[in-house]
Design an enzyme around this catalytic site. Structure first.
Site, PDB file in Angstrom:
ATOM      1  N   CYS A   2     -15.380  19.239   3.005  1.00 40.29           N
ATOM      2  CA  CYS A   2     -16.309  18.143   3.285  1.00 40.29           C
ATOM      3  C   CYS A   2     -15.823  17.445   4.553  1.00 40.29           C
ATOM      4  O   CYS A   2     -14.639  17.426   4.857  1.00 40.29           O
ATOM      5  CB  CYS A   2     -16.397  17.103   2.185  1.00 40.29           C
ATOM      6  N   ARG A  27     -16.267  22.449   7.877  1.00 44.30           N
ATOM      7  CA  ARG A  27     -15.654  21.934   6.653  1.00 44.30           C
ATOM      8  C   ARG A  27     -16.546  22.127   5.425  1.00 44.30           C
ATOM      9  O   ARG A  27     -16.146  21.821   4.302  1.00 44.30           O
ATOM     10  CB  ARG A  27     -15.327  20.444   6.813  1.00 44.30           C
ATOM     11  N   TRP A  77     -18.933  20.415   0.987  1.00 42.84           N
ATOM     12  CA  TRP A  77     -18.534  21.659   0.338  1.00 42.84           C
ATOM     13  C   TRP A  77     -18.369  21.272  -1.130  1.00 42.84           C
ATOM     14  O   TRP A  77     -17.482  20.505  -1.488  1.00 42.84           O
ATOM     15  CB  TRP A  77     -17.222  22.182   0.910  1.00 42.84           C
ATOM     16  N   ASN A 103     -14.500  12.651   1.161  1.00 43.97           N
ATOM     17  CA  ASN A 103     -13.921  13.995   1.215  1.00 43.97           C
ATOM     18  C   ASN A 103     -12.706  13.996   0.300  1.00 43.97           C
ATOM     19  O   ASN A 103     -11.833  13.147   0.456  1.00 43.97           O
ATOM     20  CB  ASN A 103     -13.501  14.319   2.655  1.00 43.97           C
ATOM     21  N   GLY A 104     -12.642  14.915  -0.655  1.00 39.80           N
ATOM     22  CA  GLY A 104     -11.494  14.970  -1.558  1.00 39.80           C
ATOM     23  C   GLY A 104     -11.959  15.163  -2.987  1.00 39.80           C
ATOM     24  O   GLY A 104     -13.106  15.526  -3.240  1.00 39.80           O
ATOM     25  N   GLU A 487      -5.521  41.910   4.463  1.00 38.78           N
ATOM     26  CA  GLU A 487      -6.322  41.085   5.376  1.00 38.78           C
ATOM     27  C   GLU A 487      -7.648  41.777   5.710  1.00 38.78           C
ATOM     28  O   GLU A 487      -8.688  41.135   5.807  1.00 38.78           O
ATOM     29  CB  GLU A 487      -5.493  40.777   6.640  1.00 38.78           C
ATOM     30  N   LYS A 491     -11.250  40.077   4.934  1.00 42.19           N
ATOM     31  CA  LYS A 491     -12.305  39.876   5.936  1.00 42.19           C
ATOM     32  C   LYS A 491     -13.632  40.424   5.423  1.00 42.19           C
ATOM     33  O   LYS A 491     -14.665  39.774   5.537  1.00 42.19           O
ATOM     34  CB  LYS A 491     -11.956  40.585   7.264  1.00 42.19           C
ATOM     35  N   GLU A 494     -15.082  38.274   2.550  1.00 41.00           N
ATOM     36  CA  GLU A 494     -15.545  36.951   2.985  1.00 41.00           C
ATOM     37  C   GLU A 494     -16.931  36.971   3.603  1.00 41.00           C
ATOM     38  O   GLU A 494     -17.736  36.094   3.343  1.00 41.00           O
ATOM     39  CB  GLU A 494     -14.589  36.401   4.059  1.00 41.00           C
ATOM     40  N   HIS A 510      -0.948  54.080  -9.918  1.00 40.27           N
ATOM     41  CA  HIS A 510      -0.532  53.299 -11.095  1.00 40.27           C
ATOM     42  C   HIS A 510      -1.700  52.533 -11.703  1.00 40.27           C
ATOM     43  O   HIS A 510      -1.497  51.562 -12.420  1.00 40.27           O
ATOM     44  CB  HIS A 510       0.610  52.358 -10.709  1.00 40.27           C
ATOM     45  N   LYS A 609     -14.048  26.219   6.318  1.00 41.81           N
ATOM     46  CA  LYS A 609     -12.947  26.611   7.207  1.00 41.81           C
ATOM     47  C   LYS A 609     -11.653  25.883   6.858  1.00 41.81           C
ATOM     48  O   LYS A 609     -10.568  26.410   7.026  1.00 41.81           O
ATOM     49  CB  LYS A 609     -13.370  26.302   8.649  1.00 41.81           C
TER      50      LYS A 609
END
Ligand code: AGP
Length: 614
Positions: A2, A27, A77, A103-104, A487, A491, A494, A510, A609
């Site tokens: 946020c 955000r 968010w 925000n929080g 990674e 990517k 996401e 395994h 982000k």
């Protein structure tokens, strides 16, 4: 996550709020809203979804607030409550005279809500934030002083918050306060700005004051007063921000992500300037403030990070242990902070973060600092909360990364780890000097090699299109490129929402091998070196289960053609440096698959982000 903004001054407020929010869209983008003082009352406008939806709402009502010069705004968010208009901020008290943006996360909001409802509060949303709106309004009824009401109310709140508040009975006032969430006040000529982050205020002023936890700032058009949680007035530390307003542009690329992938060669060159002058010259890393004797005797490092930064940290561990012989633990910050860690004054703790604001990593480094560890921060934001906690600070200088999926900041973090590992190896004399010089020499060639990949993207694009309609994707590697596999999978997940997983190739048999059939793509990262033959055998095992095999390789081995249906070739590179090269095609595969599928590449669903909640 946020983002919040606020403005009090003599200029039309709506544009300032909208511009500010557009700089904070990284955000969150679940909903957006503003509240503006119109002279007689406070008007609230909200919209679900991206900021452009709020812009349209404001366009329809622009006659109602043309004269307004005081207001607050929010980009959300969602944490508590679905991303809809009712849950969008600003939130109000019963009568609508008090409005807040937040925000929080308010951890005790349920208890507060229960208590407030007994006193007549009528809740409209499912958010935690609304409890704070009612709580401040309740205190305001008693004190008739907005600053005092905020001070008393926030003393009853548990959790994290950055808040901006206004009240219709105090028409020349804006209040802001924070605890464990970022917030700064921009200082202009007879005007003040409040924002979660610098880009929202930098087009208007470079003078700003960062708020510390539990401080409350009261802004009028001509004055700023700062107090602590007990109401004591505090001196104000206004500083000049080392930032220039930047016009964020895609520079002709379809998405920021693609532009940021292409920036990587120059970013590496910039990082190396002044630090890696030649293979023979020692690495210069004045950013590391630990004295050389301490570094020589160091035998324990902990690296803490989240997401992509965690994958960079895993490669950091690999090279620091190999080059310097120092034991390194890597841990996700969100795990580190909820257990008893063996961290002490003899441990070097490295925090890695693009944003420098990730709540879990910030909490982790504060915990480590309290135990006496030296804190080294590797970040793309030298003005961030983490940077302010650092004893040593290595800025990675990748420039603003707009795309939510991190690409250039990852490569910049990796290069910073290589420099750190080379630097420590030289101080400790822990590595064969010819081998170290060869690595330093080859590091200077990495930008060129990445450019070669970027100038021949067609095969990668073709490969991406070929596999775009798959439901699952497996990436395998061993050794130093195991984090590259993780990674690569992150990517793809996401931005395309394909269920992608990275495995150490040796682990396939395994368990994961049970998933393989002729619909499953398996991408093997086959870089020449110590584990090449082993990954090849693991790839054979996967092929024997009919998996659709793809190789990402710097080998020209003819036998690969029988094993793999697709081969992506990359330039030759020393194994230790191969993660810098191997990652580029994986970024491009994720990008082209998402683009082919028509996904929102730069702002994927459900993500933000900067993750400022634990
Ligand atoms: C990267 O593509 C992600 N969006 C995410 O995993 C990110 O790396 C993570 O949230 C950590 O962020 P930080 O580097 O800013 O601390």
């Amino acid at each position: 996550m946020c983002g919040i903004v606020g403005y009090i001054g003599d200029k039309p407020v709506a544009d300032i709020l909208l511009n500010g929010l557009s700089q904070l869209e990284y955000r969150g983008y679940d909903s957006a809203g503003v509240a503006v003082q119109t002279g007689t009352k406070i008007n609230v406008y909200k919209a679900e979804g991206k900021l452009e939806n709020l812009s349209s709402v404001l366009m329809q009502h622009k006659g109602e607030f043309a004269q307004s010069t005081l207001g607050i705004g929010h980009i959300r968010w969602a944490t508590h409550g679905a991303p809809n208009v009712i849950n969008a901020h600003p939130h109000t008290c019963n009568c609508g005279n008090l409005v807040i943006v937040h925000n929080g996360i308010i951890e005790n909001y349920k208890e507060l809500k229960e208590e407030l409802e007994k006193n007549g509060a009528k809740f409209k949303s499912q958010t935690d934030t609304e409890a704070v709106a009612h709580l401040i309004a309740y205190q305001y009824e008693k004190t008739k002083d907005l600053t005092e009401a905020v001070r008393i109310a926030t003393s009853k709140v548990d959790g994290a918050y950055a808040l901006c508040i206004m009240h219709n009975d105090e028409k020349d006032k804006l209040i802001a306060t924070k605890r464990n969430a970022p917030l700064l006040v921009g200082v202009g000529e007879n005007e003040y700005f409040v924002a979660s982050d610098v880009p929202a205020i930098i087009p208007y002023t470079k003078r700003a004051m960062y708020l510390n936890d539990n401080q409350i700032v009261t802004l009028t058009r001509t004055n700023m007063t700062l107090i602590d949680k007990d109401g004591n007035e505090l001196p104000q530390k206004v500083e000049v921000l080392p930032w220039e307003p930047v016009a964020l542009s895609k520079m002709g690329y379809k998405h920021f992500m693609l532009k940021e992938i292409h920036e990587q060669p120059d970013i590496i060159r910039n990082i190396l300037v002044g630090k890696l002058r030649s293979a023979e010259t020692p690495i210069e890393l004045d950013e590391v403030k630990l004295n050389k004797d301490t570094l020589k005797n160091l035998n324990r490092i902990q690296i803490i990070a989240c997401g992509t930064s965690l994958h960079a940290a895993m490669i950091g561990k690999y090279i620091i242990e190999d080059f310097c012989g120092i034991a390194v633990d890597v841990e996700a910050s969100s795990e580190y902070i909820y257990r008893k860690t063996v961290t002490d004054e003899h441990t070097l703790v490295i925090g890695v973060s693009q944003s420098g604001e990730t709540a879990d990593t910030l909490t982790a480094i504060k915990q480590a600092k309290a135990k006496g560890s030296h804190i080294l921060i590797i970040t793309n934001r030298p003005d961030s909360a983490m940077a302010r906690e650092a004893d040593s600070l290595i800025p990675v200088n990748a420039g603003i990364e707009v795309s939510v999926a991190a690409t250039k900041s990852y490569i910049a973090q990796l290069v910073s780890f290589y420099l750190l590992a080379f630097y420590m190896a030289e101080i400790k004399n822990s590595m064969n000097s010819a081998e170290l010089q060869a690595l330093k020499s080859e590091m200077m060639l990495v930008p060129q090699k990445i450019e070669q990949i970027l100038s021949h993207k067609e095969t990668i694009q073709k490969c991406a299109q070929h596999y775009a309609n798959t439901k699952d994707f497996i990436y395998v590697a061993r050794g130093i490129n195991y984090p590259t596999a993780l990674e690569g999978a992150l990517k793809l997940k996401e931005i395309s929402y394909i269920n992608a997983t990275g495995y150490p190739a040796g682990e396939l048999k395994h368990g994961p091998i049970a998933m393989l059939d002729d619909s499953m793509p398996v991408l093997s990262i086959l870089m020449k070196g110590s584990v090449y033959e082993k990954i090849l055998s693991n790839s054979e095992e996967a092929k024997a289960r009919n998996a659709r095999m793809i190789a990402l390789t710097n080998s020209k081995d003819e036998k690969l053609k029988d094993l793999f249906e697709f081969i992506i070739e990359v330039p030759e590179i020393q194994e230790y440096l191969s993660p810098l090269i191997a990652m580029i095609p994986l970024q491009l595969i994720a990008y082209y698959i998402a683009e082919y599928l028509g996904k929102d590449v730069d702002q994927p669903r459900n993500l933000a982000k900067s993750v400022t909640v634990e």
